[in-house]
Design a protein around this motif. Sequence first.
Motif, PDB file in Angstrom:
ATOM      1  N   GLY A  49       0.795  -1.212   0.000  1.00 34.34           N
ATOM      2  CA  GLY A  49       0.000   0.000   0.000  1.00 34.34           C
ATOM      3  C   GLY A  49       0.830   1.264   0.000  1.00 34.34           C
ATOM      4  O   GLY A  49       0.277   2.372  -0.004  1.00 34.34           O
ATOM      5  N   GLU A  50       2.171   1.116  -0.019  1.00 40.21           N
ATOM      6  CA  GLU A  50       3.027   2.301  -0.015  1.00 40.21           C
ATOM      7  C   GLU A  50       2.837   3.146  -1.268  1.00 40.21           C
ATOM      8  O   GLU A  50       3.129   4.351  -1.256  1.00 40.21           O
ATOM      9  CB  GLU A  50       4.502   1.887   0.110  1.00 40.21           C
ATOM     10  CG  GLU A  50       4.866   1.208   1.410  1.00 40.21           C
ATOM     11  CD  GLU A  50       4.682  -0.306   1.379  1.00 40.21           C
ATOM     12  OE1 GLU A  50       5.111  -0.977   2.317  1.00 40.21           O
ATOM     13  OE2 GLU A  50       4.076  -0.806   0.392  1.00 40.21           O
ATOM     14  N   CYS A  51       2.322   2.512  -2.344  1.00 46.25           N
ATOM     15  CA  CYS A  51       2.133   3.244  -3.598  1.00 46.25           C
ATOM     16  C   CYS A  51       0.963   4.232  -3.504  1.00 46.25           C
ATOM     17  O   CYS A  51       0.797   5.090  -4.387  1.00 46.25           O
ATOM     18  CB  CYS A  51       1.905   2.273  -4.746  1.00 46.25           C
ATOM     19  SG  CYS A  51       0.362   1.325  -4.619  1.00 46.25           S
ATOM     20  N   GLY A  52       0.127   4.117  -2.490  1.00 46.41           N
ATOM     21  CA  GLY A  52      -0.993   5.036  -2.317  1.00 46.41           C
ATOM     22  C   GLY A  52      -2.262   4.610  -3.012  1.00 46.41           C
ATOM     23  O   GLY A  52      -3.294   5.281  -2.886  1.00 46.41           O
ATOM     24  N   ARG A  53      -2.227   3.489  -3.750  1.00 46.93           N
ATOM     25  CA  ARG A  53      -3.427   2.998  -4.431  1.00 46.93           C
ATOM     26  C   ARG A  53      -4.068   1.874  -3.622  1.00 46.93           C
ATOM     27  O   ARG A  53      -3.450   1.303  -2.726  1.00 46.93           O
ATOM     28  CB  ARG A  53      -3.062   2.495  -5.836  1.00 46.93           C
ATOM     29  CG  ARG A  53      -2.615   3.615  -6.780  1.00 46.93           C
ATOM     30  CD  ARG A  53      -2.174   3.068  -8.118  1.00 46.93           C
ATOM     31  NE  ARG A  53      -0.861   2.413  -8.036  1.00 46.93           N
ATOM     32  CZ  ARG A  53      -0.253   1.814  -9.057  1.00 46.93           C
ATOM     33  NH1 ARG A  53      -0.869   1.753 -10.243  1.00 46.93           N
ATOM     34  NH2 ARG A  53       0.936   1.277  -8.904  1.00 46.93           N
ATOM     35  N   ILE A  54      -5.321   1.560  -3.944  1.00 53.53           N
ATOM     36  CA  ILE A  54      -6.005   0.462  -3.264  1.00 53.53           C
ATOM     37  C   ILE A  54      -5.759  -0.833  -4.023  1.00 53.53           C
ATOM     38  O   ILE A  54      -5.303  -0.816  -5.162  1.00 53.53           O
ATOM     39  CB  ILE A  54      -7.525   0.731  -3.134  1.00 53.53           C
ATOM     40  CG1 ILE A  54      -8.165   0.856  -4.519  1.00 53.53           C
ATOM     41  CG2 ILE A  54      -7.774   1.975  -2.305  1.00 53.53           C
ATOM     42  CD1 ILE A  54      -9.687   0.993  -4.460  1.00 53.53           C
ATOM     43  N   GLY A  55      -6.055  -1.949  -3.375  1.00 53.05           N
ATOM     44  CA  GLY A  55      -5.880  -3.242  -4.016  1.00 53.05           C
ATOM     45  C   GLY A  55      -4.766  -4.056  -3.389  1.00 53.05           C
ATOM     46  O   GLY A  55      -4.138  -4.881  -4.048  1.00 53.05           O
TER      47      GLY A  55
END
Length: 297
Positions: A49-55
């Motif tokens: 989740g470090e990328c800031g997106r969900i999933g």
Amino acid sequence: MDSSVHSYALTAALAAARRGLPVFPLSRAKQPAVRSPHHADWPRVPCRGECGRIGHGVYDATTDADAIHTLFAAAPWATGYGIACGRPPHHLIGLDLDVKTGTDALGVFESLLAAHRIVLPPTVVVRTPSGGRHIWLTGRPGHTVPNSAGRLAPGVDVRGTGGYVAGPGSRTLHGAYRLAPRSTRTPAPAPRALLRLLTPPPPTPPPPPPPPSPAHPDHQPPDAPARERRADALVRFVAASRPGERNARLFWAACRAYETGHGPDVAAALVRAAVSTGLPEREAAATVASAARHTPP
């Protein structure tokens, strides 16, 4: 898919979040419903989740109502919700008593509690579609309970830090998760003795060098009483075995004994306990020997 099922799952997830339980949507297969944003990346991106997106599955779990609506909107096929374990404020621990393995997991678990003189407080109990039970308990801050399958007892899986349980109201391919009769709404603290069983012991350090002078024959090391209590509990656990679970109980108890460094001392007592339940001595001895080979030194 019936939109009412999705709406019901969302409503149940929001209710759980209001009680401080971090949630995220699940599919009918009981898997995270929101597709990973890294599904096409190669090699796989180790992102939580470090990328800031969900999933990101269990790492999407949240108690924020707006974020929960966003997650469910991204997965209109979601029919249930997962609850992240090990997260504050509850530090949830899920005990999955599985009936699909052919083992009487409930009976084995109750015998384990009795052998260690553990009294389980009233807590959340969820009926699974297969007829099993999920027992919810709370842990302690700073105390990590790992996920495991069959380590605590045959047929009993543990969901700890990094794991999740399906919340009541979830629907899967095999049916619905529902609160059991007389279940509480709030998980109770796990007894300290059970927490110790849920946490793997640290590696056994090498023995200290012998003292310069011979020890008195009646001398006992400081931890001898505690070690003897653990050994006695394992022997009682095996002695309480019933047909259909004797080998599994014996193997589990022997593994725990060798993990804690006193396997050789208690092996014969475990074999005698298994024989007292009707297991042939040769088979019991072979099971204990197998546990010794499969337990890391």
